[in-house]
Motif scaffolding. Structure first.
Motif, PDB file in Angstrom:
ATOM      1  N   GLU A  21      13.495   5.951   0.067  1.00  0.00           N
ATOM      2  CA  GLU A  21      14.817   6.261  -0.479  1.00  0.00           C
ATOM      3  C   GLU A  21      15.731   5.044  -0.402  1.00  0.00           C
ATOM      4  N   PHE A  22      15.491   4.164   0.570  1.00  0.00           N
ATOM      5  CA  PHE A  22      16.240   2.907   0.679  1.00  0.00           C
ATOM      6  C   PHE A  22      15.840   1.911  -0.417  1.00  0.00           C
ATOM      7  N   GLY A  23      14.793   2.229  -1.183  1.00  0.00           N
ATOM      8  CA  GLY A  23      14.330   1.325  -2.224  1.00  0.00           C
ATOM      9  C   GLY A  23      13.142   0.480  -1.825  1.00  0.00           C
ATOM     10  N   ILE A  24      12.544   0.785  -0.671  1.00  0.00           N
ATOM     11  CA  ILE A  24      11.412   0.023  -0.156  1.00  0.00           C
ATOM     12  C   ILE A  24      10.116   0.666  -0.636  1.00  0.00           C
ATOM     13  N   ASP A  25       9.113  -0.169  -0.935  1.00  0.00           N
ATOM     14  CA  ASP A  25       7.800   0.336  -1.328  1.00  0.00           C
ATOM     15  C   ASP A  25       7.037   0.733  -0.065  1.00  0.00           C
ATOM     16  N   VAL A  26       6.643   2.003   0.032  1.00  0.00           N
ATOM     17  CA  VAL A  26       6.055   2.548   1.260  1.00  0.00           C
ATOM     18  C   VAL A  26       4.691   3.166   0.980  1.00  0.00           C
ATOM     19  N   SER A  27       3.721   2.774   1.802  1.00  0.00           N
ATOM     20  CA  SER A  27       2.404   3.427   1.767  1.00  0.00           C
ATOM     21  C   SER A  27       2.219   4.181   3.075  1.00  0.00           C
ATOM     22  N   VAL A  28       2.013   5.490   2.988  1.00  0.00           N
ATOM     23  CA  VAL A  28       1.780   6.323   4.164  1.00  0.00           C
ATOM     24  C   VAL A  28       0.287   6.570   4.288  1.00  0.00           C
ATOM     25  N   VAL A  29      -0.254   6.244   5.466  1.00  0.00           N
ATOM     26  CA  VAL A  29      -1.694   6.322   5.694  1.00  0.00           C
ATOM     27  C   VAL A  29      -2.009   7.446   6.670  1.00  0.00           C
ATOM     28  N   ASP A  30      -3.063   8.199   6.377  1.00  0.00           N
ATOM     29  CA  ASP A  30      -3.535   9.204   7.320  1.00  0.00           C
ATOM     30  C   ASP A  30      -5.042   9.353   7.163  1.00  0.00           C
ATOM     31  N   LYS A  31      -5.726   9.647   8.255  1.00  0.00           N
ATOM     32  CA  LYS A  31      -7.181   9.786   8.221  1.00  0.00           C
ATOM     33  C   LYS A  31      -7.630  11.129   7.660  1.00  0.00           C
ATOM     34  N   SER A  57      10.688  13.026  -5.259  1.00  0.00           N
ATOM     35  CA  SER A  57      11.452  12.089  -6.079  1.00  0.00           C
ATOM     36  C   SER A  57      10.996  10.649  -5.887  1.00  0.00           C
ATOM     37  N   ASN A  58      10.713  10.266  -4.641  1.00  0.00           N
ATOM     38  CA  ASN A  58      10.307   8.882  -4.393  1.00  0.00           C
ATOM     39  C   ASN A  58       8.872   8.616  -4.832  1.00  0.00           C
TER      40      ASN A  58
END
Length: 435
Positions: A21-31, A57-58
């Protein structure tokens, strides 16, 4: 900027969505492939108000991604956050850092260049140094800076807590890590959020000390509530009278059946063990842990006493199962101590919770009956117990409750009802900390 968030649990998912939401590109990782598949389809594995829309939305804007591929996520990351679980270790109460160190090894092995490795998980003092040593061991040729950035998210209001926090704590000895985290948190700096830069050990201890202090406030007012009942005082007025003192504050002075959840129980215990190992025991926190455990167990006896000393063969309606409202979290919830004891004593328990029943079923006795709503739970009940203060329960008219119940006993462990109105409706009403 690009961030990798290791762990799609409560902290990782909320933090990742808010950074996006801050405009940062985020990758969320989970096994867990099933969890990642669900997130890609817009299905959120936890209940947190507003999180589903934030994720949706993001993700639609292309800023929030979900993957099981650690190497792909960390390949170009400016910072990699470790947000995995640190449950209490069986047998001794220390925080179990197995998942943290596994994540660090996997991340470091996958890195292709320098990065900042940040512990977001709640970890004992000294963990940051161990993470730094492990990173050097796995990838001695890479410049991996280490930082501690503890979270202070309250379940039920986590998005607001991230977007408008009281403070941000960053512990690091690295100027590069400090610069990267300053950039990540720039939107909060612009709204003049206090950002505390300190050392690794200090940042780690701030998290534990904050949770232990809040747990102490809860336990303190619970013991004062018991005294109020004996001397004819009102704990609500006592809490307001002391809470208006700016040195004390009004928050976390709500009497009830004891604290639970994902943080306070394990963090207070971990702080106790850390202090004992350091040779400087925290006696106040030790007492908080023991008093809170005893209190949750004692609440069932309070219900039994209100029912004349026995609940054998009686139907007890239970409203609320989660440890607090606006979450589906059952971890260390008071209901886990209260409901099994009532079943053991021979009661037929009919329960309702707006969000937590699916999570409660594997944890509570099989005999518990789960209901459609509060009135369904109260249908034909000899007594009713409020364990969690969901707002929907506050609006229940006493006369309607009386119309569906067989008995007239109400034990309100959250003080959500008006005592005068309940008694006027014919209930034998008991609450916490009121004469």
């Amino acid at each position: 900027m690009h961030v990798a968030m290791i762990g799609a649990g409560y902290v990782g998912l909320v933090s990742g969505a808010c950074f996006a939401e801050f405009g940062i590109d985020v990758s969320v990782v989970d096994k867990d492939p099933a969890k990642i598949t669900a997130l890609k389809q817009g299905r959120i594995p936890i209940f947190e108000p507003g999180l589903d829309e934030l994720v949706k939305s993001n993700a639609a804007e292309g800023r929030l991604h979900f993957t099981t591929d650690t190497a792909k996520a960390v390949n170009r990351a400016d910072a990699v956050f470790i947000a995995v679980g640190t449950p209490s270790r069986r047998g001794d109460g220390h925080a179990d850092l197995t998942y943290v160190f596994e994540a660090v090894r996997e991340v470091c092995a996958a890195l292709t260049g320098p990065t900042v490795l940040v512990t977001k998980s709640t970890v004992p003092v000294g963990t940051g140094r161990k993470v730094a040593a492990l990173a050097r061991e796995v990838r001695p040729e890479l410049d991996i800076a280490v930082a501690s950035n503890p979270e202070f998210l309250r379940e039920g209001s986590a998005i607001g807590d991230f977007m408008r926090p009281d403070r941000v704590v960053i512990g690091t000895d690295s100027e590069r890590a400090q610069a990267v985290l300053k950039r990540l948190y720039r939107p909060l700096y612009l709204i003049e959020t206090p950002i505390v830069f300190t050392g690794l050990e200090t940042a780690e201890l701030i998290k534990y000390a904050a949770n232990a202090f809040l747990a102490t406030k809860i336990t303190f007012i619970n013991e004062v509530a018991d005294l109020c009942e004996k001397v004819g005082a009102d704990v609500h007025d006592v809490a307001r009278g002391i809470g208006l003192d700016g040195r004390i504050g009004r928050k976390f002075l709500h009497a009830g059946p004891g604290f639970g959840g994902s943080c306070f129980p394990k963090d207070t215990l971990a702080l106790v063990r850390t202090a004992q190992d350091a040779g400087t025991p925290v006696r106040i926190v030790e007492t908080v842990v023991s008093v809170n455990d005893a209190r949750k167990a004692a609440m069932a006896e309070r219900v039994i006493a209100a029912c004349g000393g026995s609940v054998a063969g009686k139907t007890i309606a239970v409203l609320g199962l989660t440890f607090k409202p606006e979450t589906d979290d059952m971890r260390d919830a008071p209901s886990l101590a209260i409901v099994p004891r009532l079943v053991e004593a021979g009661a037929v328990v009919r329960a309702y919770d707006p969000e937590g029943m699916a999570q409660a079923k594997p944890l509570l006795p099989a005999e518990v009956v789960y209901c459609r709503d509060a009135y369904d739970a109260a249908e034909g009940a000899d007594a009713l117990v409020v364990i969690t203060e969901w707002n929907v329960f506050r609006a229940i008219p006493p006369d309607r409750l009386a119309g569906v119940m067989t008995g007239r006993v109400v034990v309100d462990l959250r003080n959500i009802f008006d005592p005068a109105a309940m008694r006027e409706a014919g209930f034998a009403y008991s609450s916490i900390g009121r004469a």
